[in-house]
Design a protein around this motif. Structure first.
Motif, PDB file in Angstrom:
ATOM      1  N   ARG A   1       7.228 -93.231 -84.337  1.00 12.72           N
ATOM      2  CA  ARG A   1       7.561 -93.254 -82.904  1.00 12.72           C
ATOM      3  C   ARG A   1       8.643 -94.289 -82.675  1.00 12.72           C
ATOM      4  O   ARG A   1       8.728 -95.298 -83.365  1.00 12.72           O
ATOM      5  N   PHE A   2       9.481 -94.012 -81.671  1.00 11.46           N
ATOM      6  CA  PHE A   2      10.510 -94.982 -81.303  1.00 11.46           C
ATOM      7  C   PHE A   2       9.869 -96.181 -80.655  1.00 11.46           C
ATOM      8  O   PHE A   2       8.928 -96.062 -79.875  1.00 11.46           O
ATOM      9  N   LYS A   3      10.433 -97.314 -80.979  1.00 10.82           N
ATOM     10  CA  LYS A   3       9.990 -98.539 -80.341  1.00 10.82           C
ATOM     11  C   LYS A   3      10.949 -98.866 -79.212  1.00 10.82           C
ATOM     12  O   LYS A   3      12.042 -98.289 -79.103  1.00 10.82           O
ATOM     13  N   LEU A   4      10.565 -99.791 -78.413  1.00 12.71           N
ATOM     14  CA  LEU A   4      11.383-100.189 -77.268  1.00 12.71           C
ATOM     15  C   LEU A   4      12.779-100.627 -77.716  1.00 12.71           C
ATOM     16  O   LEU A   4      13.784-100.308 -77.079  1.00 12.71           O
ATOM     17  N   GLY A   5      12.863-101.333 -78.817  1.00 15.66           N
ATOM     18  CA  GLY A   5      14.156-101.779 -79.354  1.00 15.66           C
ATOM     19  C   GLY A   5      15.037-100.593 -79.726  1.00 15.66           C
ATOM     20  O   GLY A   5      16.265-100.644 -79.589  1.00 15.66           O
ATOM     21  N   ASP A   6      14.424 -99.513 -80.217  1.00 12.15           N
ATOM     22  CA  ASP A   6      15.196 -98.316 -80.578  1.00 12.15           C
ATOM     23  C   ASP A   6      15.800 -97.676 -79.330  1.00 12.15           C
ATOM     24  O   ASP A   6      16.962 -97.252 -79.333  1.00 12.15           O
TER      25      ASP A   6
ATOM     26  N   ALA B   1      20.435 -96.722 -75.729  1.00 12.17           N
ATOM     27  CA  ALA B   1      21.019 -96.934 -74.398  1.00 12.17           C
ATOM     28  C   ALA B   1      22.314 -97.741 -74.497  1.00 12.17           C
ATOM     29  O   ALA B   1      23.281 -97.474 -73.775  1.00 12.17           O
ATOM     30  N   GLU B   2      22.348 -98.704 -75.412  1.00  9.72           N
ATOM     31  CA  GLU B   2      23.556 -99.508 -75.583  1.00  9.72           C
ATOM     32  C   GLU B   2      24.704 -98.655 -76.118  1.00  9.72           C
ATOM     33  O   GLU B   2      25.844 -98.780 -75.672  1.00  9.72           O
ATOM     34  N   VAL B   3      24.432 -97.772 -77.062  1.00 11.76           N
ATOM     35  CA  VAL B   3      25.460 -96.878 -77.610  1.00 11.76           C
ATOM     36  C   VAL B   3      25.977 -95.946 -76.510  1.00 11.76           C
ATOM     37  O   VAL B   3      27.182 -95.746 -76.361  1.00 11.76           O
ATOM     38  N   ILE B   4      25.066 -95.375 -75.729  1.00  9.76           N
ATOM     39  CA  ILE B   4      25.457 -94.477 -74.638  1.00  9.76           C
ATOM     40  C   ILE B   4      26.266 -95.252 -73.589  1.00  9.76           C
ATOM     41  O   ILE B   4      27.299 -94.765 -73.104  1.00  9.76           O
TER      42      ILE B   4
END
Length: 160
Positions: A3-8, A13-16
């Motif tokens: 599962r994705f973690k919050l950091g992922d 979001a930073e890349v987008i």
């Protein structure tokens, strides 16, 4: 599958967000370039309109057109009033040439448009301004770069 973690999610979001900023900057650069081209076209249109306005003012005033022809031909001396009106015509055109040169220095006129208008104004100066005309009105252009250009055109025309 993990599962994705919050950091992922934050990294995605930073890349987008970065991609959005890049797209926005490209759009702004395109808009500025487009605006610059429109401003340059506007300056060229202004010079054409102002030149046309001066010529139409003379052409639609019988006395003024007679004075301009008489002053250009230098066949007869102009009266004091005629000389004033002829000088007003000359100064208006040189002011327009000076304005155009300023727009070019401000990067609001392309080299191509400058070259065409320079040829027009050089030809106009050769046919309309004598050395005595220039001596009488040059004080109005002291300190302007156009003064030396006009002087050079008149001097070169006098040598012929």
């Amino acid at each position: 599958m993990s599962r994705f973690k919050l950091g992922d999610y934050a990294a995605i979001a930073e890349v987008i967000g970065t991609a959005g900023v890049i797209v926005s900057l490209v759009f702004v650069a395109f808009s500025i370039n487009s605006n610059t081209e429109e401003a340059r076209a506007s300056q060229t249109n202004y010079i054409f309109d102002a030149s046309r306005e001066i010529e139409l003012a003379v052409a639609t005033d019988h006395d003024w057109s007679r004075i301009v022809v008489k002053g250009r031909n230098r066949s007869q001396p102009l009266s004091e009033t005629e000389q004033f009106r002829y000088d007003a015509y000359l100064v208006a055109n040189i002011d327009l040439w000076d304005w155009m040169a300023d727009r070019h220095r401000d990067a609001l006129m392309s080299d191509v448009n400058l070259d065409g208008w320079e040829r027009y104004f050089v030809g106009w100066t050769k046919s309309h301004i004598s050395e005595s005309d220039w001596q009488r009105m040059r004080w109005q252009f002291d300190g302007d770069p156009i003064a030396q250009v006009v002087q050079d055109v008149i001097s070169a025309n006098s040598v012929k």
